[in-house]
Design an enzyme around this catalytic site. Structure first.
Site, PDB file in Angstrom:
ATOM      1  CB  CYS A 130      -0.926  -0.013   1.215  1.00 59.15           C
ATOM      2  SG  CYS A 130      -1.970   1.446   1.296  1.00 59.15           S
ATOM      3  CB  CYS A 133      -0.936   2.692   4.048  1.00 61.37           C
ATOM      4  SG  CYS A 133      -2.243   1.918   3.135  1.00 61.37           S
ATOM      5  CG  ASP A 134       2.955   1.049   4.514  1.00 62.27           C
ATOM      6  OD1 ASP A 134       2.365   1.498   5.517  1.00 62.27           O
ATOM      7  OD2 ASP A 134       2.882  -0.136   4.157  1.00 62.27           O
TER       8      ASP A 134
END
Ligand code: NAP
Length: 315
Positions: A130, A133-134
């Site tokens: 992701c 997200c990261d």
């Protein structure tokens, strides 16, 4: 005993909960991660009512609405589902055994793995599925993105704004993404395309440090120093949990009838996990609406009632 347990806390699960709660069904949502696949998106520009909304805002609005209707949301993973002789279901998580009269599976799709050495070992230690997200953890660092579809192109584009250098590794020399997105990626000075190439191994001490990349045309191998590897090679249906209770297609997507019920009475499925060509949030919500109303109707008929879904509902 719940009237309905919904497995999956993405848009399909949330929508079903809204409809079920408004029909006074005692409803529980169990999800591994609030938002489901929406957490992998960034801005959403095709959900009616919002010209543009971030993934976090959309999912928090949905969960607020669901909680205000009295629905409980648990963060957990259902590991086993059994249909009992009385027609009800037992659901087992690592901690609990739960009982429900009906069950809706709305678990979406899961990231496909590369199944190479180091992938599992460094998952969460540099290997990610992701970018949205990261990505922020990789400011001014070097990262690799694997894949040749829109997800990989999107991830490379997002990461190019954060990381120092992005290597986009694809096993062929043609991408299967949108032309405009591909042009954006090609125009970035800090994205290097490694085509006809496959990652063979991810290595490091305690976290990702290097990848071994094989050019499958020239059969030459190269070591690239990276801090993160973003794997974006498509998604799969992880539906073994209902293998005995539902028919599945060759991609393990669930087959349902027009009321989104599986071959097991009282077991429903909706959203991306169901067989279908198009995977969209709005489609998942629509399917979940049908499934929730059908679950309500199923219980009404079982109790010898009319089966009219709108008779006593606060619609
Ligand atoms: P996808 O379109 O199925 O692409 C998967 C990519 O991964 C392909 O390029 C494939 O290579 C590669 N791949 C698969 N298995 C691999 C393996 N074992 N090793 C190396 N490479 C592998 O999946 P996606 O990119 O996740 O997109 C899924 C759907 O969501 C698509 O319909 C896409 O258009 C959509 N999407 C839309 C947006 C947007 O609207 N902005 C953003 C993201 C995704 P081959 O090409 O060789 O098969």
């Amino acid at each position: 005993m719940y009237d309905l347990i919904i497995i999956g806390s993405g848009p399909a699960g949330m929508t079903a909960a809204i409809y079920a709660a408004r029909r006074e069904m005692k409803t529980l949502i169990i999800g591994k991660e609030l938002g489901g696949q929406v957490i992998w998106a960034s801005e959403i520009e095709n959900y009616p009512g919002f010209k543009s909304i971030s993934n976090y805002d959309l999912i928090s609005k949905m969960s607020e609405q669901v909680k205000a209707l009295g629905v409980e949301i648990k963060t957990d993973e259902v590991q086993k589902i059994e249909k009992n002789e009385d027609g009800n279901f037992s659901l087992f998580t690592s901690k609990d055994k739960l009982e429900a009269k009906t069950v809706l599976l709305a678990i979406g799709l899961s990231p496909r793995r590369l199944a190479i050495p180091g992938e599992q070992e460094f998952s969460g230690k540099g290997v990610s599925y992701c970018a949205n997200c990261d990505g922020p953890f990789y400011k001014n660092k070097n990262v690799a993105v694997v894949g040749g579809g829109n997800s990989a192109l999107d991830a490379a584009e997002v990461l190019s704004k954060i990381a120092k250098q992005v290597y986009l590794i694809h096993r062929r020399d043609e991408f299967r993404g949108f032309e405009a997105l591909l042009d954006e990626v090609k125009n970035k000075t800090n994205i290097e395309l490694l085509l006809n190439s496959e990652i063979k191994e991810i290595t490091g001490a305690n976290k990702v440090e290097k990848i071994k990349v094989l050019n499958i045309q020239t059969q030459t191998e190269r070591e690239v120093a990276v801090d993160g590897v973003f794997i974006e090679v498509g998604r799969i249906a992880s539906t073994d949990i209902i293998a005995d209770l539902a028919e599945r297609d060759e991609k393990n997507q669930i087959l349902v009838d027009e009321k989104f019920m599986t071959k097991t009475p009282g077991l429903f499925a909706a959203g991306d996990v169901v067989r279908g060509e198009f995977k969209q949030i709005t489609i998942a919500c629509g399917q979940a609406t049908i499934a929730a109303l059908a679950a309500y109707q199923y219980l009404q008929l079982k109790q010898g009632k009319s089966g009219m879904v709108f008779d006593r509902a606060k619609h």
